[in-house]
Design a protein around this motif. Structure first.
Motif, PDB file in Angstrom:
ATOM      1  N   GLY A   8       0.816  -1.212   0.000  1.00 49.20           N
ATOM      2  CA  GLY A   8       0.000   0.000   0.000  1.00 49.20           C
ATOM      3  C   GLY A   8       0.850   1.262   0.000  1.00 49.20           C
ATOM      4  O   GLY A   8       0.549   2.230  -0.702  1.00 49.20           O
ATOM      5  N   ALA A   9       1.931   1.261   0.767  1.00 50.22           N
ATOM      6  CA  ALA A   9       2.833   2.417   0.810  1.00 50.22           C
ATOM      7  C   ALA A   9       3.529   2.612  -0.529  1.00 50.22           C
ATOM      8  O   ALA A   9       3.692   3.749  -0.997  1.00 50.22           O
ATOM      9  CB  ALA A   9       3.861   2.230   1.924  1.00 50.22           C
ATOM     10  N   ILE A  10       3.931   1.534  -1.162  1.00 49.45           N
ATOM     11  CA  ILE A  10       4.601   1.621  -2.464  1.00 49.45           C
ATOM     12  C   ILE A  10       3.634   2.126  -3.529  1.00 49.45           C
ATOM     13  O   ILE A  10       3.990   2.952  -4.369  1.00 49.45           O
ATOM     14  CB  ILE A  10       5.193   0.258  -2.860  1.00 49.45           C
ATOM     15  CG1 ILE A  10       6.376  -0.079  -1.944  1.00 49.45           C
ATOM     16  CG2 ILE A  10       5.633   0.255  -4.318  1.00 49.45           C
ATOM     17  CD1 ILE A  10       6.903  -1.480  -2.110  1.00 49.45           C
ATOM     18  N   MET A  11       2.406   1.641  -3.511  1.00 48.36           N
ATOM     19  CA  MET A  11       1.423   2.053  -4.504  1.00 48.36           C
ATOM     20  C   MET A  11       1.101   3.541  -4.390  1.00 48.36           C
ATOM     21  O   MET A  11       0.785   4.186  -5.390  1.00 48.36           O
ATOM     22  CB  MET A  11       0.144   1.223  -4.381  1.00 48.36           C
ATOM     23  CG  MET A  11       0.334  -0.234  -4.738  1.00 48.36           C
ATOM     24  SD  MET A  11       0.929  -0.493  -6.416  1.00 48.36           S
ATOM     25  CE  MET A  11      -0.574  -0.221  -7.314  1.00 48.36           C
ATOM     26  N   ASN A  12       1.192   4.110  -3.208  1.00 47.83           N
ATOM     27  CA  ASN A  12       0.955   5.546  -3.040  1.00 47.83           C
ATOM     28  C   ASN A  12       2.046   6.378  -3.694  1.00 47.83           C
ATOM     29  O   ASN A  12       1.815   7.527  -4.065  1.00 47.83           O
ATOM     30  CB  ASN A  12       0.852   5.910  -1.558  1.00 47.83           C
ATOM     31  CG  ASN A  12      -0.425   5.406  -0.944  1.00 47.83           C
ATOM     32  OD1 ASN A  12      -1.426   5.234  -1.627  1.00 47.83           O
ATOM     33  ND2 ASN A  12      -0.394   5.161   0.350  1.00 47.83           N
ATOM     34  N   GLU A  13       3.249   5.821  -3.843  1.00 41.19           N
ATOM     35  CA  GLU A  13       4.362   6.545  -4.443  1.00 41.19           C
ATOM     36  C   GLU A  13       4.458   6.319  -5.950  1.00 41.19           C
ATOM     37  O   GLU A  13       5.219   7.007  -6.624  1.00 41.19           O
ATOM     38  CB  GLU A  13       5.674   6.110  -3.798  1.00 41.19           C
ATOM     39  CG  GLU A  13       5.767   6.451  -2.328  1.00 41.19           C
ATOM     40  CD  GLU A  13       7.037   5.960  -1.691  1.00 41.19           C
ATOM     41  OE1 GLU A  13       7.985   5.630  -2.422  1.00 41.19           O
ATOM     42  OE2 GLU A  13       7.071   5.900  -0.455  1.00 41.19           O
TER      43      GLU A  13
END
Length: 43
Positions: A8-13
């Motif tokens: 989820g954190a990677i997809m936000n970036e």
């Protein structure tokens, strides 16, 4: 749970790869990337 949170954190970036992104590189940058890809197998 950790993997899901990390994803989820990677997809936000992330950003979408569009035609403008793909063709917006200068000739010098594309040539440099070509040479880097040629020598990447040697590393």
């Amino acid at each position: 749970m950790d993997i899901r949170d990390d994803l989820g954190a990677i997809m936000n970036e992330c950003r979408e790869v569009t035609e403008k992104y793909r063709t917006g590189r200068s000739a010098y940058l594309r040539l440099g990337q070509l040479f880097m890809r040629l020598f990447a197998g040697l590393l």
